[in-house]
Scaffold this motif. Structure first.
Motif, PDB file in Angstrom:
ATOM      1  N   ARG A  66       0.833  -1.215   0.000  1.00 18.73           N
ATOM      2  CA  ARG A  66       0.000   0.000   0.000  1.00 18.73           C
ATOM      3  C   ARG A  66       0.868   1.265   0.000  1.00 18.73           C
ATOM      4  NH1 ARG A  66      -4.604  -0.166   2.296  1.00 18.73           N
ATOM      5  NH2 ARG A  66      -4.841  -2.322   2.909  1.00 18.73           N
ATOM      6  N   THR A  67       0.430   2.222  -0.796  1.00 19.87           N
ATOM      7  CA  THR A  67       1.147   3.501  -0.857  1.00 19.87           C
ATOM      8  C   THR A  67       0.711   4.333   0.354  1.00 19.87           C
ATOM      9  OG1 THR A  67      -0.591   4.272  -2.334  1.00 19.87           O
ATOM     10  CG2 THR A  67       1.434   3.520  -3.365  1.00 19.87           C
ATOM     11  N   PRO A  68       1.486   5.365   0.717  1.00 20.11           N
ATOM     12  CA  PRO A  68       1.230   6.061   1.987  1.00 20.11           C
ATOM     13  C   PRO A  68      -0.198   6.578   2.157  1.00 20.11           C
ATOM     14  CG  PRO A  68       3.349   6.707   1.079  1.00 20.11           C
ATOM     15  CD  PRO A  68       2.711   5.831   0.059  1.00 20.11           C
ATOM     16  N   ASP A  69      -0.821   7.110   1.089  1.00 16.96           N
ATOM     17  CA  ASP A  69      -2.163   7.700   1.279  1.00 16.96           C
ATOM     18  C   ASP A  69      -3.281   6.768   0.818  1.00 16.96           C
ATOM     19  OD1 ASP A  69      -0.921   9.987   2.163  1.00 16.96           O
ATOM     20  OD2 ASP A  69      -0.605  10.674   0.094  1.00 16.96           O
ATOM     21  N   ALA A  70      -2.976   5.505   0.667  1.00 15.45           N
ATOM     22  CA  ALA A  70      -3.974   4.568   0.112  1.00 15.45           C
ATOM     23  C   ALA A  70      -5.150   4.408   1.066  1.00 15.45           C
ATOM     24  CB  ALA A  70      -3.326   3.211  -0.126  1.00 15.45           C
ATOM     25  N   PRO A  71      -6.380   4.256   0.529  1.00 18.64           N
ATOM     26  CA  PRO A  71      -7.515   3.985   1.400  1.00 18.64           C
ATOM     27  C   PRO A  71      -7.369   2.630   2.104  1.00 18.64           C
ATOM     28  CG  PRO A  71      -8.179   4.022  -0.937  1.00 18.64           C
ATOM     29  CD  PRO A  71      -6.738   4.361  -0.885  1.00 18.64           C
ATOM     30  N   ALA A  72      -8.086   2.470   3.200  1.00 18.71           N
ATOM     31  CA  ALA A  72      -8.003   1.208   3.957  1.00 18.71           C
ATOM     32  C   ALA A  72      -8.623   0.068   3.151  1.00 18.71           C
ATOM     33  CB  ALA A  72      -8.746   1.367   5.280  1.00 18.71           C
TER      34      ALA A  72
END
Ligand SMILES: Cc1cc2nc3c(=O)[nH]c(=O)nc-3n(C[C@H](O)[C@H](O)[C@H](O)COP(=O)(O)OP(=O)(O)OC[C@H]3O[C@@H](n4cnc5c(N)ncnc54)[C@H](O)[C@@H]3O)c2cc1C
Length: 583
Positions: A212-218
């Motif tokens: 997951r990238t840093p700002d990815a949604p849960a």
């Protein structure tokens, strides 16, 4: 033990009529019966001479030293011969060095190799999934970079989803991907249970990693896919290491690795946050391959059991001595041993017909130009995939277990080699989504999710087979029509109950999957009987009709038990005193 080529050919040519199938898709210029048979023969020679002899020794397992995994004796050499034979690129795109054969050829190769040696076959098997995902979702640059070496087999592939706290629920994955200045990513995290994650058979290993990238949604909506090679383009070692290999119940010859990524260079596949969708390309193909593993290993176990049943002399036949000169009769004369063997055979051959039918659907979806045909095939494919995966692994396992039973106490002893089949097979019920997860997928997405469209599409085929049975197999025709009607009603009832209580879906799911699975196998056994009755070799053909009768009389009734269980509702699971679950 080897795959029975005559039985495979019977399913391909007599039951499923591959010639017409390929002609309808316009592929008959490229592939014909002779080519299919020739490839099967060659695969069979390779599997029996290179893979089968190292299967038992492979059970000793892999070793890990200083981060390097050594595969069991002979594995590396067999893989070299596999590459030299050009097997790795059999179904790959020709522009990247593949031979462009249709998907069925890949399934055949997988079956034949897996019957000889499941643990070994998983190494190239994982590569095939990786190739499929990159071919469909990778950029042109990624395809040019990775596919040629994967298709020669010089490099192998993996799929890295699982983490210690994220198994069935991949959306819980925490592995991080941070952007680097050059547009690539740095991957950090720990993946566990990665099949073929590290080994000594190929020059490089191409890991497809979910992160997951840093700002990815849960959850799953925030998962991206990255390609992370063991060695970078300049030959430098990427920042990932094998921390451990698991001690397991079976498939010891296949290294199951913990992989630690510590700022490893990764390249985004497709777009961010679409990784789950891409991974499904790999997983759907892999689910079918795992279903095939179920029946392939069951075949190896059956081969041993049927041979043993003819040789082992114990007790007299109930109807009087069959070998009066011997102290006892072969156990094959006892009804219960025959039940065990016929159950194995009904599972294996019915399952094989299901897998090859699904392979045809895969080919239709990728080659047809007729939109409606494409849509109908896709509906059936989606519906049948979780059934093929879960049913054929559960029943394949049952089948291998019956082989141990045929051997009696000797089956429990390592030396006879049949217990290895049971241990090896056990994993197939778990990975690529457990039986419980396949069942949820079937009921939730593939049945209720599209208002039964997949069931309807398969149901049309079921009724057509019933019509074909009217003349010579009226008893099968009637049963199939009744099943068709009941299956539709059961499905609607689950939908109606689910509107009152969502737990009804989960409570019904596994029994619904088994009910559906036995109904599906009934269709294929009816088709097998029809083909058996037409067969040039009357003895061979009538043996298939006999097994079909066995299936309808002794196995299909299991469906009714599943029906009653699922109709009993969720309360007997969800409204149970909590003490019932404490040890
Ligand atoms: C030998 C081996 C090889 C593997 N190879 C790979 C690989 O190459 N790559 C990879 O990424 N992973 C791999 N795996 C991991 C494998 O896919 C997972 O183990 C599997 O998906 C199950 O996850 P889990 O073990 O965490 O079980 P859990 O998800 O913790 O499940 C435990 C139990 O709960 C049930 N359960 C969970 N949720 C539900 C639900 N909603 N409804 C009903 N039942 C539920 C499950 O069915 C199961 O019975 C491998 C595992 C093994 C053992």
């Amino acid at each position: 033990m080897s795959s029975p080529l005559n039985d495979i050919q019977f399913i391909l040519h007599d039951v499923l009529d591959y010639r017409s199938h390929y002609a309808a898709l316009g592929l008959d210029n490229t592939v014909d019966r002779d080519l299919l048979n020739m490839i099967m023969d060659e695969a069979h020679k390779f599997a029996s001479s290179e893979l089968q002899p190292i299967n038992a020794a492979g059970d000793a397992g892999c070793t890990l030293q200083d981060g390097q995994v050594t595969t069991p004796p002979g594995f590396k050499e067999a893989y070299r011969k596999y590459i030299e034979g050009g097997w790795a690129g059999l179904c790959g795109e020709p522009r990247f060095g593949g031979q462009g054969m249709p998907e069925t050829f890949g399934f055949l190769l997988e079956e034949i190799c897996c019957t000889a040696n499941m643990a070994w076959t998983m190494y190239p098997g994982l590569s095939r999934g990786c190739i499929a995902a990159l071919a469909e979702h990778g950029s042109e640059e990624q395809k040019a970079r990775f596919l040629p070496k994967l298709l020669t087999g010089e490099w192998t592939g993996t799929m890295c989803l699982t983490e210690p706290h994220a198994g069935s629920d991949v959306g819980l994955a925490r592995t991080r991907a941070e952007t680097a200045a050059d547009g690539s990513y740095r991957i950090s995290g720990t993946k566990i249970f990665i099949s073929a994650g590290e080994h000594d058979m190929s020059d490089n290993i191409v890991h497809l990693v979910l992160a997951r990238t840093p700002d990815a949604p849960a959850g799953t909506r925030g998962i991206s896919m990255f390609v992370v090679p063991k060695f970078n383009d300049d030959g430098s070692r990427n920042a990932l290491a094998c921390g451990n290999i698991e001690e397991k119940m079976g498939i010891h010859g296949n290294a199951t690795c913990e992989l630690v990524f510590d700022q490893a260079v990764g390249h985004l596949v497709g777009e961010e946050n679409k990784g789950m969708r891409y991974m499904f390309t790999m997983m759907n193909a892999a689910r079918l391959a795992v279903g095939l593993q179920g029946i392939s290993v069951a075949q190896a176990a059956f081969n041993r059991a049927s041979e043993y049943a003819g040789e082992r002399l114990q007790m007299r036949s109930l109807s009087g001595p069959k070998l009066p000169d011997q102290p006892a009769d072969p156990i094959l004369c006892h009804p219960d041993v025959r039940r065990l063997l016929l159950t194995q055979r009904a599972i294996i051959e019915g399952g094989r017909a299901l897998v090859y039918y699904v392979a045809q659907l895969v080919e239709i979806t990728s080659h047809t130009t007729d939109e409606q045909q494409q849509q109908q095939a896709q509906l059936q494919l989606d519906f049948l995939t979780p059934i093929a995966k879960a049913l054929l692994t559960e029943l394949g396992f049952e089948s291998a277990n019956h082989a141990v039973q045929v051997f009696g106490g000797h089956g429990f002893i390592r030396e006879t080699g049949v217990e290895q089949f049971v241990r090896d097979l056990r994993i197939t019920l778990l990975y690529e989504g457990t039986t419980g997860i396949q069942a949820l997928d079937l009921v939730g997405r593939k049945m209720l999710g599209n208002q039964g469209a997949g069931l309807q599409a398969f149901g049309q085929m079921m009724l057509a087979v019933a019509d074909e049975c009217d003349a010579d197999f009226a008893e099968f025709a009637g049963t199939l029509r009744q099943l068709h009607q009941d299956w539709g009603e059961i499905s609607m009832n689950i939908g109606a109950k689910a509107m009152q209580d969502p737990e009804e879906v989960g409570a019904a799911s596994v029994d619904y999957l088994f009910y559906s699975g036995y109904a599906v196998l009934a269709v294929f056994w009816a088709k097998i009987a029809l083909a058996g009755a037409r067969h040039d070799n009357a003895e061979y053909g009538s043996s298939k009709v006999d097994i079909a009768r066995f299936y309808f009389a002794r196995m299909l009734p299991r469906a009714e038990a599943h029906r009653q269980a699922l109709e009993s509702g969720a309360a007997n699971l969800m409204q149970v005193n909590g003490l019932a679950f404490s040890a």
